[in-house]
Motif scaffolding. Structure first.
Motif, mmCIF file in Angstrom:
data_model
loop_
_atom_site.group_PDB
_atom_site.id
_atom_site.type_symbol
_atom_site.label_atom_id
_atom_site.label_comp_id
_atom_site.label_asym_id
_atom_site.label_seq_id
_atom_site.Cartn_x
_atom_site.Cartn_y
_atom_site.Cartn_z
ATOM 1 N N VAL B 148 10.708 16.631 -2.459
ATOM 2 C CA VAL B 148 10.865 15.380 -2.978
ATOM 3 C C VAL B 148 10.343 15.583 -4.562
ATOM 4 N N SER B 149 11.133 15.015 -4.351
ATOM 5 C CA SER B 149 11.500 14.691 -6.263
ATOM 6 C C SER B 149 11.497 12.876 -5.977
ATOM 7 N N VAL B 150 11.410 12.373 -5.589
ATOM 8 C CA VAL B 150 11.968 11.741 -5.847
ATOM 9 C C VAL B 150 10.354 10.390 -6.711
ATOM 10 N N THR B 151 11.170 9.274 -7.271
ATOM 11 C CA THR B 151 10.019 9.029 -8.486
ATOM 12 C C THR B 151 9.877 7.914 -7.547
ATOM 13 N N PRO B 152 7.952 7.704 -7.504
ATOM 14 C CA PRO B 152 7.566 6.532 -6.446
ATOM 15 C C PRO B 152 7.765 5.379 -7.688
ATOM 16 N N THR B 153 8.010 4.302 -6.992
ATOM 17 C CA THR B 153 8.045 3.210 -7.175
ATOM 18 C C THR B 153 7.168 2.350 -7.230
ATOM 19 N N GLY B 154 5.929 2.462 -6.475
ATOM 20 C CA GLY B 154 4.737 1.632 -6.246
ATOM 21 C C GLY B 154 4.615 0.340 -5.810
ATOM 22 N N LYS B 155 5.916 0.744 -4.685
ATOM 23 C CA LYS B 155 5.511 -0.227 -3.939
ATOM 24 C C LYS B 155 4.986 -0.004 -2.501
ATOM 25 N N THR B 156 4.838 -0.538 -1.875
ATOM 26 C CA THR B 156 3.989 -0.625 -0.591
ATOM 27 C C THR B 156 4.326 -0.960 0.715
ATOM 28 N N VAL B 157 4.645 0.078 1.775
ATOM 29 C CA VAL B 157 4.765 -0.597 2.678
ATOM 30 C C VAL B 157 4.793 -0.812 3.919
ATOM 31 N N ALA B 158 4.398 -1.543 4.702
ATOM 32 C CA ALA B 158 3.736 -1.278 6.259
ATOM 33 C C ALA B 158 4.459 -1.117 7.583
ATOM 34 N N VAL B 159 4.164 -0.195 8.340
ATOM 35 C CA VAL B 159 5.527 -0.209 9.611
ATOM 36 C C VAL B 159 4.498 0.223 10.975
ATOM 37 N N VAL B 160 5.486 -1.235 11.373
ATOM 38 C CA VAL B 160 4.339 -1.321 12.676
ATOM 39 C C VAL B 160 4.786 -0.778 13.739
ATOM 40 N N GLY B 161 4.685 0.471 14.348
ATOM 41 C CA GLY B 161 5.324 1.746 15.559
ATOM 42 C C GLY B 161 5.471 2.111 14.842
ATOM 43 N N CYS B 162 4.864 3.977 15.762
ATOM 44 C CA CYS B 162 5.755 4.913 15.067
ATOM 45 C C CYS B 162 6.693 5.350 16.284
ATOM 46 N N GLY B 163 7.748 4.493 17.021
ATOM 47 C CA GLY B 163 8.387 4.608 17.916
ATOM 48 C C GLY B 163 9.688 5.180 17.189
ATOM 49 N N PRO B 164 11.139 5.358 17.793
ATOM 50 C CA PRO B 164 12.044 5.432 17.148
ATOM 51 C C PRO B 164 12.137 4.758 15.532
ATOM 52 N N ALA B 165 12.254 3.174 15.877
ATOM 53 C CA ALA B 165 13.140 2.754 15.191
ATOM 54 C C ALA B 165 12.161 2.769 13.484
ATOM 55 N N GLY B 166 10.306 2.470 14.037
ATOM 56 C CA GLY B 166 9.634 2.548 12.964
ATOM 57 C C GLY B 166 9.965 4.659 11.708
ATOM 58 N N ILE B 167 9.853 5.751 12.527
ATOM 59 C CA ILE B 167 9.777 6.542 12.278
ATOM 60 C C ILE B 167 10.600 6.793 11.155
ATOM 61 N N THR B 168 12.033 5.992 11.469
ATOM 62 C CA THR B 168 13.530 6.066 10.926
ATOM 63 C C THR B 168 13.215 5.181 9.641
ATOM 64 N N ALA B 169 12.947 4.166 10.055
ATOM 65 C CA ALA B 169 12.694 3.595 8.569
ATOM 66 C C ALA B 169 11.552 3.891 7.723
ATOM 67 N N ALA B 170 10.669 4.254 8.295
ATOM 68 C CA ALA B 170 9.186 5.224 7.265
ATOM 69 C C ALA B 170 9.910 6.837 6.352
ATOM 70 N N GLY B 171 10.920 6.809 6.980
ATOM 71 C CA GLY B 171 11.426 8.225 7.060
ATOM 72 C C GLY B 171 12.415 7.769 5.181
ATOM 73 N N GLU B 172 13.086 6.662 5.596
ATOM 74 C CA GLU B 172 14.348 6.239 4.428
ATOM 75 C C GLU B 172 13.318 5.623 3.920
ATOM 76 N N LEU B 173 12.461 5.037 3.633
ATOM 77 C CA LEU B 173 11.537 4.554 2.845
ATOM 78 C C LEU B 173 11.447 5.364 1.596
ATOM 79 N N ALA B 174 10.554 6.074 2.402
ATOM 80 C CA ALA B 174 9.873 6.856 2.092
ATOM 81 C C ALA B 174 10.939 8.315 1.134
ATOM 82 N N ARG B 175 12.142 8.251 0.975
ATOM 83 C CA ARG B 175 12.783 9.060 0.158
ATOM 84 C C ARG B 175 12.915 8.191 -0.851
ATOM 85 N N LYS B 176 13.272 6.954 -1.207
ATOM 86 C CA LYS B 176 13.420 5.894 -2.269
ATOM 87 C C LYS B 176 11.793 5.390 -2.424
ATOM 88 N N GLY B 177 11.054 6.654 -2.649
ATOM 89 C CA GLY B 177 10.231 6.572 -3.324
ATOM 90 C C GLY B 177 8.722 5.767 -3.080
#
Lengths: 281, 476
Positions: B148-177
């Motif tokens: 994980v060599s992404v630069t942290p953006t300092g931005k925070t995101v809350a994801v409601v629900g740990c199902g397929p949609a939430g997991i996918t979004a969380a992974g994508e957003l984390a890769r963007k820092g």
């Protein structure tokens, strides 16, 4: 994991546990409950939030050790941990300025009643009627007394307060114009709540009961807790747990509560004192 | 491997001649009594040979057919050359749940439906290959673990629900820092993957492995938090820069027929949650009970109904039956699952609609009172409409009845967020291209927007939302 801060025996098989859960303490209102899972492999069971301390970040749970799972929970000592506590769930008690309110609690229902009395007492005149099998089963007397204008105690064997049932006291109140309640809240075993609802129905006194069906998730996703209220299917976990007592099908509630009776009996036998390691630290 | 030609030395004619691989599966009779996975997965040689069938088309139709746009020709090309770690890394860039999708996606309607090789013979087994690579990666985590060599953006995101949609979004957003926190109401991760899809289709260790991948990316997961109850949407909006609502459609629709409240009558959600999430009837050391029927009738014909009927069989049902008012041709379930169910001894009672559930004197379910149907003219949707045959009413003996009619949006969150715009079914309204709702910084996707749909569509929504949220955070 949720820290157990204290675990106190209030009556035979009835424990009061204080658990650290700051978010739940902050969000909860009277009438709401949590779903608790003691540990991995254990079932999820609903427990009313008896009280909360926002500053300390704690909630109080009153738990009657009636089966294998509740025994396991009350066996967790102060300093121990509960795996999962989710909530607050259900709709809060509907608080209104009724006037004179009779609050009736039977057995462990007294503990469920306590937060309702606390909330209702702010703008109502409360008569609290609590009953138990015998003297040791009568709980929260001082706490409820402090909130109520009148407190009446009944025991089946007459070992404390008036001998008989809570409904005897209610009957007296209803027949005395100076004491007749404008609303009744009843919490306890199904037959007790049903008896109260049947008494107040002809008099058209609004009567609110808190139902205790089997639950799993507690968030409305399965319908395991469905009850019949006025001919409509309701999910007690999201639409309740409090309902108009005059509309509830108590026979259905009692019947559905018996679904897993054989399983529960077996689980409890396996948990017999000579075999069971649960609940002894 | 020595006698396998590499893709580089093969002629096109040789590659065209390779036949599509068959998925090995556990014996139907044996597996119908246990919860082990039915599809056994490909071995390395079979996977590489199947990968060599891919023609690496320029047009990449298969990618268009994939709701999350997995780089299909690229990962298959790496696999065809035996470069497994490289194939795994390509997959991971596009999806947080490859081992799940390889198992539960209806590929025949998506990527594989678009495969050029399917025109003249059978399409490349993209799903099997995705599964093979993902499983290999989960067993060789050290070779594929993302740096994980992404630069942290300092931005925070809350994801409601740990199902397929939430997991996918969380992974994508984390890769963007972005710093992501997922809030899950249940005591375990995965949403429907955990409580809905049974172990024999999707082993729970797979979910654990894929969720562990999220934690590697720095995503925080908070269990036992019910948004709308424990915390409100308003609180999340105050504490986070953006919110993604992906809490699903978990409210079961009821049958609304007499006898629905008898003991032994379940919603599919309750039945599957007891077995899958809680382990009832499946694990010896679990305390959650379930009614294990000898004769089980499942009402419905979708994938959820198939999961219920196959689960009931594994819990010991002598007769485990699908009751459906149309015929096999109209069943919405995947063909593969219908085939698996048949091999396991599941019975299909077609052209039959339930009228009532009958019970004994103790209010235990005993039978399903049914109306026999026949197919009439096609309706507006093109499906032939079932019509009742007058007087043809039969009782079907059943001590457990499971209603698998579908689910609706769960109102727990929206009840406490009146400012959030909903449609008439209670689903959250969100923009198709950005997943934005009517509230600034609040996005929504998956079943809470669509109503009950599929895992892969929810994942696609998660991907769209992540892009929308990233765009929003970048301009904020």
């Amino acid at each position: 994991m949720f820290d157990v801060l204290s675990n106190e025996v209030l009556a035979p098989d009835l424990h009061k546990m204080v658990v650290r859960a700051p978010r739940i303490a902050k969000a909860r209102k009277a009438g709401q409950f949590v779903i608790v899972r003691a540990d991995v492999g254990e079932e999820r069971i609903p427990l009313t939030i008896g009280d909360a301390d926002v500053e300390q970040g704690t909630i109080s749970l009153f738990i009657q050790a009636i089966g294998a799972s509740t025994r396991k929970i009350v066996g967790i000592p102060a300093g121990g941990k509960i795996r999962d506590v989710a909530g607050p769930l259900g709709l809060p008690t509907h608080i209104e300025k009724w006037g004179r309110v009779a609050c009736i609690g039977g057995g462990v229902g007294t503990a469920v009643l306590y937060p309702l009395v606390k909330a209702l007492a702010q703008n109502n005149e409360i008569t609290t009627i609590i009953g138990g099998r015998s003297s040791p089963y009568v709980i929260l007397v001082d706490e409820l007394s402090a909130l109520s204008k009148h407190l009446e105690i009944t025991t089946d064997d007459g070992s404390r307060g008036r001998k008989g049932f809570v409904t005897n006291v209610l009957a007296d109140m209803m027949s005395d114009p100076a004491r007749r309640p404008d609303a009744v809240f009843a919490v306890g075993p199904g037959p007790m709540m049903k008896a109260v609802a049947e008494m107040t129905r002809p008099e058209k006194i609004p009567t609110i009961v808190s139902l205790n069906p089997i639950m799993i998730d507690g968030t409305g996703m399965c319908g395991g807790c469905r009850v019949d209220v006025g001919g409509e299917v309701k999910f007690a976990c999201v639409d309740g747990p409090e309902f108009d007592g005059h509309l509830v099908d108590f026979d259905l509630l009692r019947d559905r509560l018996a679904t897993y009776r054989d399983h529960e009996r077996k689980a409890l036998e396996q948990c017999a004192p000579d075999k069971c390691k649960i609940g002894r630290g | 491997m020595s006698d396998t030609k590499t893709v580089a030395t093969m002629s096109m004619k040789e590659r065209m001649a390779i036949e599509r691989v068959k998925m090995p599966e556990a014996d139907g009779t044996v597996r119908s009594r246990n919860f082990q996975e039915v599809n056994l997965g490909l071995n390395e040689a079979a996977a590489i040979l199947e990968a060599q069938r891919c023609l690496n088309c320029k047009k990449r139709n298969c990618v268009v057919g994939c709701p999350v746009g997995v780089s299909i020709p690229e990962f298959i090309s790496a696999l065809s050359q035996g470069k497994l770690a490289e194939a795994a890394k390509i997959l991971k860039k596009d999806t947080s749940l490859p081992a799940v999708c390889g198992r539960v996606c209806p590929q025949e309607k998506q990527c594989e439906a678009e495969c050029v090789r399917g025109v003249k013979s059978l399409p490349v087994a993209i799903g099997y290959l995705e599964r093979f690579v993902a499983d290999w990666a989960n067993q060789h985590i050290d070779q594929v673990r993302e740096k994980v060599s992404v630069t942290p953006t300092g931005k925070t995101v809350a994801v409601v629900g740990c199902g397929p949609a939430g997991i996918t979004a969380a992974g994508e957003l984390a890769r963007k820092g972005h710093k992501v926190t997922i809030f899950e109401a249940l005591h375990d991760t995965g949403g429907v993957l955990r409580y809905g899809i049974p172990e024999f289709r999707l082993p729970k260790t797979i979910i654990d492995q894929e969720v562990a991948g999220l934690k590697d990316l720095g995503v925080t997961i908070e269990l036992n938090v019910i948004i709308g109850k424990t915390l409100t949407l308003k609180q999340l909006r105050e504490e986070f820069d953006a919110v993604f609502i992906a809490n699903g459609a978990g409210l079961p629709m009821m049958l609304n027929i007499p006898g629905e409240n008898l003991k032994g009558v379940y919603s599919a959600n309750e039945f599957l949650t007891r077995v899958n999430l809680m382990g009832a009837g499946q694990l010896a050391d679990c305390s959650t009970p379930i009614v294990q029927g000898k004769r089980v009738a499942v009402i419905g014909a979708g994938n959820t109904a198939m999961d219920c009927v196959r689960t009931a069989r594994r819990l010991g049902a002598e007769r485990s039956m699908i009751v459906y008012r149309r015929t096999e041709a109209e069943m919405p379930a995947r063909v593969e699952e219908i085939h698996h169910a048949k091999d396991e001894g599941v019975e299909f009672v077609f052209l039959t609609a339930p009228l009532a559930i009958l019970g004994d004197k103790d209010n235990w379910c005993t039978a399903l009172k049914c109306q026999k149907m026949e197919l009439g003219e096609p309706d507006a949707s093109g499906r032939r409409k079932p019509i009742a045959i007058e007087g043809a009413i039969e009782d079907l003996q059943a001590d457990v009845v499971i209603n698998a009619l579908g689910t609706r949006a769960n109102p727990l969150l929206s009840q406490t967020a009146p400012e959030l715009q909903l449609n008439k079914w209670g689903n959250v309204v969100s923009d198709e291209k950005t997943a934005a709702t009517n509230l600034a910084g609040v996005f929504a996707g998956g079943d809470i927007v669509r109503g009950g749909a599929t895992v892969i569509l929810a994942m696609g929504d998660g991907k769209v939302a992540a892009a929308g949220i990233h765009e929003y955070l970048s301009t904020k």
